[in-house]
Design an enzyme around this catalytic site. Structure first.
Site, PDB file in Angstrom:
ATOM      1  N   PRO A   2       0.781  -1.312  -0.226  1.00 39.89           N
ATOM      2  CA  PRO A   2      -0.040  -0.078  -0.026  1.00 39.89           C
ATOM      3  C   PRO A   2       0.785   1.393   0.185  1.00 39.89           C
ATOM      4  O   PRO A   2       1.613   1.288   0.791  1.00 39.89           O
ATOM      5  CB  PRO A   2      -0.907   0.047   1.229  1.00 39.89           C
ATOM      6  CG  PRO A   2      -0.283  -1.591   1.715  1.00 39.89           C
ATOM      7  CD  PRO A   2       0.806  -2.037   1.181  1.00 39.89           C
ATOM      8  N   GLU A   3       0.522   2.129  -0.857  1.00 39.59           N
ATOM      9  CA  GLU A   3       1.179   3.489  -0.770  1.00 39.59           C
ATOM     10  C   GLU A   3       0.534   4.528  -0.291  1.00 39.59           C
ATOM     11  O   GLU A   3      -0.913   4.293  -0.086  1.00 39.59           O
ATOM     12  CB  GLU A   3       1.638   3.663  -2.268  1.00 39.59           C
ATOM     13  CG  GLU A   3       2.723   2.761  -2.827  1.00 39.59           C
ATOM     14  CD  GLU A   3       3.541   3.315  -3.951  1.00 39.59           C
ATOM     15  OE1 GLU A   3       3.570   4.646  -4.116  1.00 39.59           O
ATOM     16  OE2 GLU A   3       4.180   2.551  -4.814  1.00 39.59           O
ATOM     17  N   HIS A 113      -4.297 -14.680  10.779  1.00 36.79           N
ATOM     18  CA  HIS A 113      -3.766 -13.436  10.351  1.00 36.79           C
ATOM     19  C   HIS A 113      -4.161 -12.119  10.888  1.00 36.79           C
ATOM     20  O   HIS A 113      -3.953 -10.948  10.430  1.00 36.79           O
ATOM     21  CB  HIS A 113      -3.460 -13.353   8.695  1.00 36.79           C
ATOM     22  CG  HIS A 113      -2.891 -14.537   8.006  1.00 36.79           C
ATOM     23  ND1 HIS A 113      -1.459 -14.967   8.286  1.00 36.79           N
ATOM     24  CD2 HIS A 113      -3.182 -15.554   7.233  1.00 36.79           C
ATOM     25  CE1 HIS A 113      -1.284 -15.946   7.708  1.00 36.79           C
ATOM     26  NE2 HIS A 113      -2.257 -16.402   6.954  1.00 36.79           N
ATOM     27  N   ARG A 133       1.548 -10.961   5.798  1.00 36.16           N
ATOM     28  CA  ARG A 133       3.239 -11.031   5.804  1.00 36.16           C
ATOM     29  C   ARG A 133       3.795 -10.213   7.249  1.00 36.16           C
ATOM     30  O   ARG A 133       4.916 -10.355   7.278  1.00 36.16           O
ATOM     31  CB  ARG A 133       3.828 -10.593   4.660  1.00 36.16           C
ATOM     32  CG  ARG A 133       3.485 -11.410   3.200  1.00 36.16           C
ATOM     33  CD  ARG A 133       4.122 -10.840   1.849  1.00 36.16           C
ATOM     34  NE  ARG A 133       5.492 -10.851   2.245  1.00 36.16           N
ATOM     35  CZ  ARG A 133       6.456 -10.363   1.282  1.00 36.16           C
ATOM     36  NH1 ARG A 133       5.899  -9.822   0.040  1.00 36.16           N
ATOM     37  NH2 ARG A 133       7.829 -10.343   1.302  1.00 36.16           N
ATOM     38  N   ARG A 172      21.289  18.792  -3.959  1.00 34.87           N
ATOM     39  CA  ARG A 172      21.598  17.338  -3.942  1.00 34.87           C
ATOM     40  C   ARG A 172      21.811  17.005  -5.355  1.00 34.87           C
ATOM     41  O   ARG A 172      21.010  16.924  -6.233  1.00 34.87           O
ATOM     42  CB  ARG A 172      20.336  16.448  -3.243  1.00 34.87           C
ATOM     43  CG  ARG A 172      20.153  17.016  -1.659  1.00 34.87           C
ATOM     44  CD  ARG A 172      19.222  15.960  -0.972  1.00 34.87           C
ATOM     45  NE  ARG A 172      19.142  14.636  -1.281  1.00 34.87           N
ATOM     46  CZ  ARG A 172      18.403  13.776  -0.577  1.00 34.87           C
ATOM     47  NH1 ARG A 172      17.735  14.265   0.275  1.00 34.87           N
ATOM     48  NH2 ARG A 172      18.496  12.226  -0.728  1.00 34.87           N
TER      49      ARG A 172
END
Ligand SMILES: [Zn+2]
Length: 291
Positions: A2-3, A113, A133, A172
C-alpha cells in the site's frame, strides 16, 4: 505494497468506523514484531478510550484518543484495516480466490492473520487489522511523546509545498527520482507515483536534483499532488499488491502513463517507454516527453 493513496483510501473508509466510538475490548494474536507496543500494554491503554480523529502522515495512520494518546498503525506490505462484515476477495488466499468467479463477494471471518480486533461499546461493527506477511506495525504514543518513526518523515506528499522542498533538494546531486522516494524529504511517495509524477512534469528520473529548476520543482510537486489525488479518487492502485484476476479494488493501474510500461508506446507522443535502474529500483520514462 500500500502506498499513500491506498492508505488514504483506507483512512477515509475506516474513519467513520473509528471516530467517536469507545473501545470496549481489544483482541490480538500472540506478541511479535508486529506489536511495537506489546499486546497487554495496548489492551490496557485502549480499552475505555474513545477515538477522537483519524489522521494520516505519509503511510502512517494516527488515531488520536480522548486521553491525548495516539494509536499509530502502519499497513506494511500486506496490511488490511477494515470493518467486520467487509467483503472482498482480496481477504482470501490466492488458492481460495482462484476457485471463485471473478465477481464473487465473500464475507470475512477473522483468521490467524487477524492480528488486532477492536470491539466497541456500541453494537456497531468491529474493526480488524489483518496482515498476512506481518510487516505492518502498531504502537502507542503518549501525549506529547516524540516518535523516531514519525519524527524522521518529511512533509506529507499530498500537501507538501514546493517552497518547503526546495531547500531540501536543490543542492543534492542524487537522481531526482531517489530524492522523491526519500521519506525524509517527502513522506508517502512510492515507485509508481514517483515515475508518474516525473512524466507529468517532463523530468527524467535520472536527472540530478540539483539540476531541477525552481519552476520545474513547482510543476513536479503539482504533478505529485495530481497523481496521488487521482489514485485516491479511483480507489488506489492494485498493481504492487498482487496480480489479481479480479483487479476490481482500485482503478489507477489502468491510467499509468509510464510505470511498468517498458516497450509500450507513450500515450502522449508514441515514443517507446524505457526502463532503467536507479539505486536498485526500476524507473520508467518517455525519452521524448522527459528531459
Ligand atoms: Zn512521450
Amino acid at each position: 505494497m500500500p502506498e499513500l493513496p491506498e492508505v488514504e483510501v483506507t483512512r477515509r473508509r475506516i474513519a467513520p468506523l473509528l471516530v467517536g466510538r469507545r473501545i470496549a475490548a481489544v483482541e490480538t494474536t500472540r506478541d511479535s514484531y508486529f506489536f511495537v507496543t506489546k499486546p497487554d500494554a495496548l489492551r490496557r491503554a485502549l480499552v475505555g478510550r474513545r477515538v477522537v480523529k483519524l489522521d494520516r502522515h505519509g503511510k502512517y495512520l494516527i488515531a488520536a484518543l480522548d486521553d491525548g494518546q495516539r494509536f499509530v498503525l502502519h499497513l506494511g506490505m500486506t496490511g488490511q484495516l477494515f470493518g467486520a462484515g467487509a467483503t472482498s476477495v482480496r481477504l482470501l488466499s490466492a488458492a481460495a480466490r482462484a476457485s471463485l468467479p471473478p465477481e464473487a463477494q465473500v464475507a470475512f471471518s477473522p483468521d490467524a492473520h487477524t492480528h488486532l480486533r477492536l470491539r466497541f461499546e456500541d453494537p456497531g461493527p468491529e474493526v480488524l487489522f489483518r496482515d498476512v506477511r506481518k510487516f505492518g506495525k502498531v504502537f502507542l504514543l503518549g501525549e506529547g511523546e516524540e516518535s523516531r518513526r514519525l519524527g524522521r518523515l518529511g512533509e506529507d506528499a499530498l500537501v507538501a509545498r514546493a517552497d518547503a522542498l526546495w531547500p531540501l533538494l536543490h543542492h543534492r546531486r542524487t537522481a531526482i527520482k531517489n530524492v522523491l522516494l526519500d521519506q525524509a524529504v517527502l513522506a508517502g511517495v512510492g515507485n509508481i507515483y514517483a515515475d508518474e509524477a516525473l512524466f507529468l512534469a517532463g523530468i527524467r528520473p535520472r536527472r540530478s536534483a540539483s539540476r531541477v529548476t525552481r519552476s520545474e520543482l513547482a510543476r513536479l510537486v503539482d504533478a505529485v499532488h495530481a497523481v496521488l489525488a487521482r489514485s485516491i479518487e479511483t480507489g488506489g492502485s492494485s498493481i504492487s499488491d498482487y496480480v489479481a484476476p479480479d483487479g476490481s479494488d482500485g482503478g489507477y493501474q489502468d491510467e499509468r502513463r509510464v510505470y511498468a510500461r517498458e516497450g509500450e508506446p507513450c500515450r502522449k507522443c508514441g515514443a517507446t517507454i524505457r526502463r532503467i535502474v536507479i539505486g536498485q529500483r526500476s524507473a520508467h520514462y518517455c525519452p521524448a516527453c522527459q528531459r
